[in-house]
Design a protein around this motif. Sequence first.
Motif, PDB file in Angstrom:
ATOM      1  N   VAL A 124       0.952  -1.045   0.048  1.00 19.82           N
ATOM      2  CA  VAL A 124       0.011  -0.069  -0.126  1.00 19.82           C
ATOM      3  C   VAL A 124       0.887   1.454  -0.117  1.00 19.82           C
ATOM      4  O   VAL A 124       0.690   2.277  -0.806  1.00 19.82           O
ATOM      5  N   ALA A 125       2.193   1.011   0.869  1.00 16.68           N
ATOM      6  CA  ALA A 125       2.691   2.195   0.842  1.00 16.68           C
ATOM      7  C   ALA A 125       3.472   2.698  -0.547  1.00 16.68           C
ATOM      8  O   ALA A 125       3.562   3.892  -0.697  1.00 16.68           O
ATOM      9  N   ARG A 126       3.884   1.443  -0.860  1.00 16.07           N
ATOM     10  CA  ARG A 126       4.418   1.888  -2.333  1.00 16.07           C
ATOM     11  C   ARG A 126       3.592   2.270  -3.470  1.00 16.07           C
ATOM     12  O   ARG A 126       3.901   3.107  -4.268  1.00 16.07           O
ATOM     13  N   ARG A 127       2.269   1.720  -3.601  1.00 17.65           N
ATOM     14  CA  ARG A 127       1.325   1.924  -4.341  1.00 17.65           C
ATOM     15  C   ARG A 127       1.121   3.505  -4.214  1.00 17.65           C
ATOM     16  O   ARG A 127       0.585   4.202  -5.194  1.00 17.65           O
ATOM     17  N   ALA A 128       0.860   3.837  -3.002  1.00 21.45           N
ATOM     18  CA  ALA A 128       0.344   5.238  -2.890  1.00 21.45           C
ATOM     19  C   ALA A 128       1.489   6.388  -3.253  1.00 21.45           C
ATOM     20  O   ALA A 128       1.265   7.362  -3.860  1.00 21.45           O
ATOM     21  N   ALA A 129       2.846   6.020  -2.861  1.00 26.88           N
ATOM     22  CA  ALA A 129       3.698   6.605  -3.579  1.00 26.88           C
ATOM     23  C   ALA A 129       3.899   6.843  -5.143  1.00 26.88           C
ATOM     24  O   ALA A 129       4.227   7.908  -5.628  1.00 26.88           O
ATOM     25  N   ASP A 130       3.634   5.532  -5.678  1.00 24.61           N
ATOM     26  CA  ASP A 130       3.859   5.284  -7.076  1.00 24.61           C
ATOM     27  C   ASP A 130       2.764   6.373  -7.732  1.00 24.61           C
ATOM     28  O   ASP A 130       2.557   7.070  -8.845  1.00 24.61           O
ATOM     29  N   THR A 131       1.549   6.315  -6.920  1.00 24.62           N
ATOM     30  CA  THR A 131       0.065   6.948  -7.421  1.00 24.62           C
ATOM     31  C   THR A 131       0.293   8.634  -7.480  1.00 24.62           C
ATOM     32  O   THR A 131       0.076   9.163  -8.546  1.00 24.62           O
ATOM     33  N   LEU A 132       1.281   9.126  -6.421  1.00 17.78           N
ATOM     34  CA  LEU A 132       1.499  10.486  -6.392  1.00 17.78           C
ATOM     35  C   LEU A 132       2.293  10.906  -7.452  1.00 17.78           C
ATOM     36  O   LEU A 132       2.132  12.119  -8.125  1.00 17.78           O
ATOM     37  N   MET A 133       3.208  10.180  -7.949  1.00 17.22           N
ATOM     38  CA  MET A 133       4.031  10.199  -8.869  1.00 17.22           C
ATOM     39  C   MET A 133       3.447  10.281 -10.565  1.00 17.22           C
ATOM     40  O   MET A 133       4.094  10.882 -11.375  1.00 17.22           O
ATOM     41  N   THR A 134       2.611   9.207 -10.607  1.00 18.72           N
ATOM     42  CA  THR A 134       2.087   8.957 -11.947  1.00 18.72           C
ATOM     43  C   THR A 134       0.707   9.317 -12.007  1.00 18.72           C
ATOM     44  O   THR A 134       0.379   8.963 -13.445  1.00 18.72           O
ATOM     45  N   ARG A 135      -0.173   9.772 -11.498  1.00 23.77           N
ATOM     46  CA  ARG A 135      -1.418   9.980 -11.553  1.00 23.77           C
ATOM     47  C   ARG A 135      -1.378  11.475 -11.075  1.00 23.77           C
ATOM     48  O   ARG A 135      -2.135  11.856  -9.955  1.00 23.77           O
ATOM     49  N   PRO A 136      -1.043  12.433 -11.943  1.00 25.07           N
ATOM     50  CA  PRO A 136      -1.396  14.051 -11.441  1.00 25.07           C
ATOM     51  C   PRO A 136      -2.960  14.304 -11.064  1.00 25.07           C
ATOM     52  O   PRO A 136      -2.989  15.123 -10.454  1.00 25.07           O
ATOM     53  N   GLY A 137      -3.884  13.614 -11.935  1.00 28.01           N
ATOM     54  CA  GLY A 137      -5.172  13.947 -11.456  1.00 28.01           C
ATOM     55  C   GLY A 137      -5.711  13.618 -10.046  1.00 28.01           C
ATOM     56  O   GLY A 137      -6.304  14.429  -9.361  1.00 28.01           O
ATOM     57  N   VAL A 138      -5.098  12.536  -9.775  1.00 27.82           N
ATOM     58  CA  VAL A 138      -5.407  12.099  -8.207  1.00 27.82           C
ATOM     59  C   VAL A 138      -4.928  12.926  -7.396  1.00 27.82           C
ATOM     60  O   VAL A 138      -5.228  13.411  -6.303  1.00 27.82           O
ATOM     61  N   THR A 139      -3.272  13.127  -7.734  1.00 22.28           N
ATOM     62  CA  THR A 139      -2.643  14.054  -6.820  1.00 22.28           C
ATOM     63  C   THR A 139      -3.264  15.377  -6.489  1.00 22.28           C
ATOM     64  O   THR A 139      -3.374  15.945  -5.538  1.00 22.28           O
TER      65      THR A 139
END
Length: 220
Positions: free
Chosen positions: A162-177
Motif C-alpha cells: 500500500v505504501a509503495r502504491r500510494a507513492a507511485d500514485t502520487l508520481m504517476t497520477r497527476p489527476g489524483v494528486t
Amino acid sequence: MRVRPGAPVLDSAFARVCALVHRLLTVGVWTVVACSPTVAAGLALGGDVRNLPLLAVAALPVGPAVAAALHALHAHRPDLADLHPSADFRRGYARRFGGALRIWAPFLALLTVLAINLTHLEVAGVPGWWAVPLTLITVAACLWVAVALALTALTARPARQVARRAADTLMTRPGVTFTVAALLVVAAAVTLAGSEAALLIAAPVLLLALVRTVAKGVIG
C-alpha cells in the motif's frame, strides 16, 4: 437504518440523496466517536510545542478511524433497501485497523520530527530557508498518507505494498494528486476558518470525495 425486505421504497433521486446523507451523518458520528480519545487528549494537552510527541501518540486512533470511515463510505450503494452504514464502519474498523495503523504510525512519527524541526530552526542553528524543504516534505507526507489510507480502506494488501502504491500514485497520477491536494487545502481552510470541530463536521464529505477519487483513479 435497515429497511425491511419487501417493504415499498421510494426509488427516486430524492430518496437516494437521503440515503447518502444518512450514510454521511452516520459515518461522521462513528468517526467522531472513534477519534474521541484524540480530541480529549488534544484539549488536555493544548497547543504547546513541547507536547508534540504526546499529541502524536494521542492521534494514533485517527488513522484506523479514517480508514474505517473511507471503507464505510465506499460501501454505499444506491440500493435503498440495504442501509447499514454503522455495520460497514464497524466492519471496516475491524478489518483495516492493523493495516491503517502500520501506515498511520510512521506518518505521525515523521510529522512529529518535521514539526519539531520547523518550530526550532533557530535553536538548531540552521538557516531559515530550511523551512521550505521541510514544509514540502510535510505536504508530500500528507498527500501520501491520504492516498495510502484510502488504498488501505479499498484493498486488503499488506501495508508495504500500500505504501509503495500510494507513492507511485502520487508520481504517476497527476489527476489524483491534484484532487487529493485540493481536498487537503479545503480541510486546512475549514480548520483555520473554523476549528477542529468544523473539520470533524466536514470530514465525511471530504472523505467521500477522497475515496471516490482514489477508487476511480487507482483501483478502477
